[in-house]
Design a protein around this motif. Structure first.
Motif, PDB file in Angstrom:
ATOM      1  N   LEU A  31       0.870  -1.177   0.000  1.00  0.00           N
ATOM      2  CA  LEU A  31       0.000   0.000   0.000  1.00  0.00           C
ATOM      3  C   LEU A  31       0.904   1.224   0.000  1.00  0.00           C
ATOM      4  N   ILE A  32       0.745   2.057  -1.014  1.00  0.00           N
ATOM      5  CA  ILE A  32       1.661   3.182  -1.242  1.00  0.00           C
ATOM      6  C   ILE A  32       0.863   4.478  -1.258  1.00  0.00           C
ATOM      7  N   GLY A  33       1.258   5.434  -0.427  1.00  0.00           N
ATOM      8  CA  GLY A  33       0.605   6.736  -0.394  1.00  0.00           C
ATOM      9  C   GLY A  33       1.489   7.808  -0.993  1.00  0.00           C
ATOM     10  N   VAL A  34       0.961   8.523  -1.985  1.00  0.00           N
ATOM     11  CA  VAL A  34       1.709   9.576  -2.673  1.00  0.00           C
ATOM     12  C   VAL A  34       1.004  10.909  -2.446  1.00  0.00           C
ATOM     13  N   SER A  35       1.709  11.873  -1.905  1.00  0.00           N
ATOM     14  CA  SER A  35       1.117  13.168  -1.564  1.00  0.00           C
ATOM     15  C   SER A  35       0.817  13.974  -2.819  1.00  0.00           C
ATOM     16  N   ASP A  36       0.103  15.072  -2.635  1.00  0.00           N
ATOM     17  CA  ASP A  36      -0.303  15.863  -3.800  1.00  0.00           C
ATOM     18  C   ASP A  36       0.856  16.624  -4.437  1.00  0.00           C
ATOM     19  N   ASP A  37       2.028  16.644  -3.799  1.00  0.00           N
ATOM     20  CA  ASP A  37       3.204  17.252  -4.423  1.00  0.00           C
ATOM     21  C   ASP A  37       4.116  16.206  -5.059  1.00  0.00           C
ATOM     22  N   GLY A  38       3.607  14.985  -5.205  1.00  0.00           N
ATOM     23  CA  GLY A  38       4.349  13.950  -5.913  1.00  0.00           C
ATOM     24  C   GLY A  38       5.418  13.258  -5.106  1.00  0.00           C
ATOM     25  N   VAL A  39       5.385  13.400  -3.788  1.00  0.00           N
ATOM     26  CA  VAL A  39       6.357  12.750  -2.908  1.00  0.00           C
ATOM     27  C   VAL A  39       5.698  11.548  -2.241  1.00  0.00           C
ATOM     28  N   ILE A  40       6.441  10.452  -2.132  1.00  0.00           N
ATOM     29  CA  ILE A  40       5.929   9.252  -1.484  1.00  0.00           C
ATOM     30  C   ILE A  40       5.842   9.504   0.017  1.00  0.00           C
ATOM     31  N   ASP A  41       4.649   9.442   0.553  1.00  0.00           N
ATOM     32  CA  ASP A  41       4.443   9.762   1.968  1.00  0.00           C
ATOM     33  C   ASP A  41       4.676   8.531   2.841  1.00  0.00           C
ATOM     34  N   TRP A  42       4.190   7.396   2.405  1.00  0.00           N
ATOM     35  CA  TRP A  42       4.362   6.174   3.176  1.00  0.00           C
ATOM     36  C   TRP A  42       4.239   4.955   2.267  1.00  0.00           C
ATOM     37  N   VAL A  43       4.895   3.870   2.692  1.00  0.00           N
ATOM     38  CA  VAL A  43       4.850   2.593   1.979  1.00  0.00           C
ATOM     39  C   VAL A  43       4.713   1.489   3.021  1.00  0.00           C
ATOM     40  N   LEU A  44       3.699   0.659   2.861  1.00  0.00           N
ATOM     41  CA  LEU A  44       3.501  -0.497   3.728  1.00  0.00           C
ATOM     42  C   LEU A  44       3.635  -1.746   2.879  1.00  0.00           C
ATOM     43  N   ASP A  45       4.447  -2.689   3.341  1.00  0.00           N
ATOM     44  CA  ASP A  45       4.838  -3.824   2.510  1.00  0.00           C
ATOM     45  C   ASP A  45       3.757  -4.872   2.344  1.00  0.00           C
ATOM     46  N   ASP A  46       2.949  -5.086   3.355  1.00  0.00           N
ATOM     47  CA  ASP A  46       2.009  -6.209   3.319  1.00  0.00           C
ATOM     48  C   ASP A  46       0.729  -5.834   4.048  1.00  0.00           C
ATOM     49  N   VAL A  47      -0.293  -5.507   3.271  1.00  0.00           N
ATOM     50  CA  VAL A  47      -1.568  -5.076   3.842  1.00  0.00           C
ATOM     51  C   VAL A  47      -2.675  -5.962   3.282  1.00  0.00           C
ATOM     52  N   SER A 398      18.932  10.024  -3.247  1.00  0.00           N
ATOM     53  CA  SER A 398      18.031  10.363  -2.136  1.00  0.00           C
ATOM     54  C   SER A 398      16.686  10.883  -2.634  1.00  0.00           C
ATOM     55  N   VAL A 399      16.551  11.017  -3.951  1.00  0.00           N
ATOM     56  CA  VAL A 399      15.348  11.624  -4.542  1.00  0.00           C
ATOM     57  C   VAL A 399      14.507  10.599  -5.295  1.00  0.00           C
ATOM     58  N   ILE A 403      11.061   2.963  -4.462  1.00  0.00           N
ATOM     59  CA  ILE A 403       9.756   3.408  -3.947  1.00  0.00           C
ATOM     60  C   ILE A 403       9.852   3.414  -2.432  1.00  0.00           C
ATOM     61  N   ALA A 404      10.205   4.582  -1.894  1.00  0.00           N
ATOM     62  CA  ALA A 404      10.459   4.683  -0.462  1.00  0.00           C
ATOM     63  C   ALA A 404       9.949   6.026   0.051  1.00  0.00           C
ATOM     64  N   PRO A 405       9.517   6.089   1.301  1.00  0.00           N
ATOM     65  CA  PRO A 405       9.016   7.335   1.867  1.00  0.00           C
ATOM     66  C   PRO A 405      10.049   8.457   1.746  1.00  0.00           C
ATOM     67  N   GLY A 406       9.576   9.628   1.366  1.00  0.00           N
ATOM     68  CA  GLY A 406      10.442  10.795   1.221  1.00  0.00           C
ATOM     69  C   GLY A 406      10.984  10.984  -0.173  1.00  0.00           C
ATOM     70  N   LYS A 407      10.944   9.933  -0.979  1.00  0.00           N
ATOM     71  CA  LYS A 407      11.405  10.069  -2.362  1.00  0.00           C
ATOM     72  C   LYS A 407      10.263  10.547  -3.256  1.00  0.00           C
ATOM     73  N   GLN A 408      10.622  11.092  -4.398  1.00  0.00           N
ATOM     74  CA  GLN A 408       9.609  11.537  -5.345  1.00  0.00           C
ATOM     75  C   GLN A 408       9.093  10.345  -6.141  1.00  0.00           C
ATOM     76  N   PHE A 409       7.830  10.410  -6.499  1.00  0.00           N
ATOM     77  CA  PHE A 409       7.168   9.282  -7.155  1.00  0.00           C
ATOM     78  C   PHE A 409       7.458   9.309  -8.656  1.00  0.00           C
ATOM     79  N   ASP A 410       8.661   8.855  -9.010  1.00  0.00           N
ATOM     80  CA  ASP A 410       9.023   8.594 -10.401  1.00  0.00           C
ATOM     81  C   ASP A 410       8.850   7.095 -10.581  1.00  0.00           C
ATOM     82  N   ALA A 411       7.797   6.687 -11.268  1.00  0.00           N
ATOM     83  CA  ALA A 411       7.415   5.273 -11.244  1.00  0.00           C
ATOM     84  C   ALA A 411       6.728   4.879 -12.534  1.00  0.00           C
ATOM     85  N   ILE A 412       6.648   3.561 -12.729  1.00  0.00           N
ATOM     86  CA  ILE A 412       5.890   3.016 -13.848  1.00  0.00           C
ATOM     87  C   ILE A 412       4.953   1.939 -13.337  1.00  0.00           C
TER      88      ILE A 412
END
Length: 472
Positions: A31-47, A398-399, A403-412
């Motif tokens: 479960l991955i949460g991405v804030s409205d400024d495109g930064v990964i807020d939190w990542v939970l591995d197994d939900v 560090s950017v 896919i880790a909290p605090g990094k920017q959501f550059d993803a596919i």
């Protein structure tokens, strides 16, 4: 460009990324949460699926207030690719000239193509197509060589800015040994245009698009030009630098003739202050032991471009040895020495290159003391070089890159169940629910070796949708 606001996004389903050269983390129920400024807020591995809303509430998020994306079987989120070496103006001649080696290929194919970019309208048409094609291949960050033309290089930076790609854009510096019709008139003019380009990129006020100093290679730059670029580098200590090194035996010999006071190719760049952290050296096929030690000591790194090295018969870079030495290594498509804009092709050819070196190793030679040398590169190392390794080489570890909290959501978003890709055969078995870790890793391997842009459903840079087979 007016940046649109990003609504918060939550993704549920598969997540895959390389956390090191030796480890891939595969999470079927992330479960991955991405804030409205495109930064990964939190990542939970197994939900568990029944716990999604409660888990979001524990983070202060409500499902009604976000764009919620539940991934299906055969789909997962992973970091966007980082292409650490390509030539944007060479896309028009991609796939031709394979009968030549490097120096003849430049004279007969590449320089005539690049000369066309003096026409700014031609540059706008070409670069608009190039950048979108690169994005659709899943490359969220790209290190571009442009041409020697100031106006056309400005166009490339503008296009990257408009399309939302994270990019390093360099105006080529080349005042000798190129072509009578494609060569800068003087070191002074080359440096003045470079400073003008740096100012133009700064005026965009876009942290995603950065200038990068780009001496084409030592052969094409006289001492005064290299000295001037070294001075510019000292004025901009955080700016990245890109160039070529030790790609082809004839190139290496010519470089030695032009710089007789330098013991090695790498020492040429070091002499002029161009070998440092965030120096991206393309190829490094024939580097000497002393050069590898120098590159490591300067915290510079290598862009491994196996497709080009095979295609132009340059040789095979011993990337495994570089990794064992702790040298930073990313992957590059090197269009148009390379004949594909996709990092997937670079991954495939990097694997083949490592296998060739492994079976060429002396029989009975002990490789137990090394992690990578004299062995084929594992899947984890291939994926790492395509993502985190490239990010590290660009000074962005560090950017982006995982896919880790605090990094920017550059993803596919990858989908191996759709697209009609002939090489991928993935079917959901009767009674099979969400894929487990083993199944997810199997599908990742199929994607890396059999997939293409049709499997890349959506591409995001800092949370903004910028490409993919299904862009909306």
């Amino acid at each position: 460009m007016t940046q649109r606001l990003h609504s918060r996004k939550v993704f549920y389903g598969g997540l895959v990324h390389a956390t090191s050269l030796q480890h891939i983390q595969a999470c079927p129920r992330a479960l991955i949460g991405v804030s409205d400024d495109g930064v990964i807020d939190w990542v939970l591995d197994d939900v568990d699926s029944a716990s999604i809303q409660d888990t979001m509430l524990s983070k202060g998020w409500q499902i009604e207030d976000v764009d919620f994306v539940e991934l299906g079987f055969g789909q997962w989120i992973m970091p966007g690719f980082v292409d650490t070496h390509t030539h944007a103006p060479q896309y028009p001649n991609m796939g031709i000239g394979g009968q030549y080696e490097l120096l003849d290929w430049l004279q007969n194919v590449t320089f005539p193509t690049e000369a066309k970019f003096e026409d700014v309208e031609y540059a706008k048409k070409a670069y608009t197509s190039v950048v979108q094609r690169v994005l659709d291949c899943g490359t969220t960050t790209c290190c571009y060589y442009a041409t020697l033309h100031l106006q056309a290089t400005r166009v490339l930076a503008d296009v990257c800015h408009e399309k939302g790609q994270r990019a390093f854009v360099g105006k080529c510096n080349m005042d000798r040994n190129a072509s009578p019709t494609y060569q800068e008139s003087s070191p002074a003019q080359s440096l003045a245009d470079t400073e003008s380009f740096i100012a133009h990129v700064s005026s965009l006020e876009d942290p995603l698009v950065q200038p990068i100093l780009t001496p084409r290679f030592a052969i094409a730059c006289c001492d005064d030009l290299l000295q001037g670029l070294g001075s510019l580098a000292s004025q901009h200590p955080d700016m990245a630098i890109q160039t070529h090194i030790s790609e082809n035996p004839s190139e290496i010999t010519f470089t030695g003739e032009l710089f007789p006071d330098c013991e090695t190719y790498a020492s040429v760049y070091d002499k002029f202050g161009l070998l440092r952290e965030k120096t991206i050296l393309a190829h490094g096929v024939h580097l000497k032991d002393s050069e590898l030690n120098l590159i490591k000591s300067r915290n510079a790194g290598i862009s491994h471009c196996p497709t080009s090295n095979f295609n132009l018969r340059s040789g095979i870079a011993n990337v495994a040895d570089m990794l064992d030495r702790g040298i930073k290594v990313g992957l590059g498509t090197d269009v148009s020495g390379g004949f594909s804009p996709s990092i997937l092709t670079a991954i495939q050819h990097a694997s083949i290159a490592s296998k060739v070196l492994a079976f060429q190793a002396t029989p009975g030679q002990d490789s137990s003391s090394s992690t990578f040398s004299k062995k084929q590169l594992p899947l984890s190392a291939l994926l790492y070089m395509a993502t985190m390794g490239g990010a590290d080489l660009c000074g962005l570890s560090s950017v982006i890159g995982s896919i880790a909290p605090g990094k920017q959501f550059d993803a596919i978003l990858v989908d191996v169940t759709k697209g009609g890709v002939e090489g991928i055969w993935v079917e959901q078995e009767a009674g099979e629910g969400v894929q487990n870790k083993v199944r997810l890793l199997e599908m990742l391997e199929k994607f890396l070796f059999c997939g293409d842009s049709r499997n890349i459903r959506t591409v995001w840079v800092k949370g903004r949708t910028v490409g993919g087979a299904q862009k909306s």
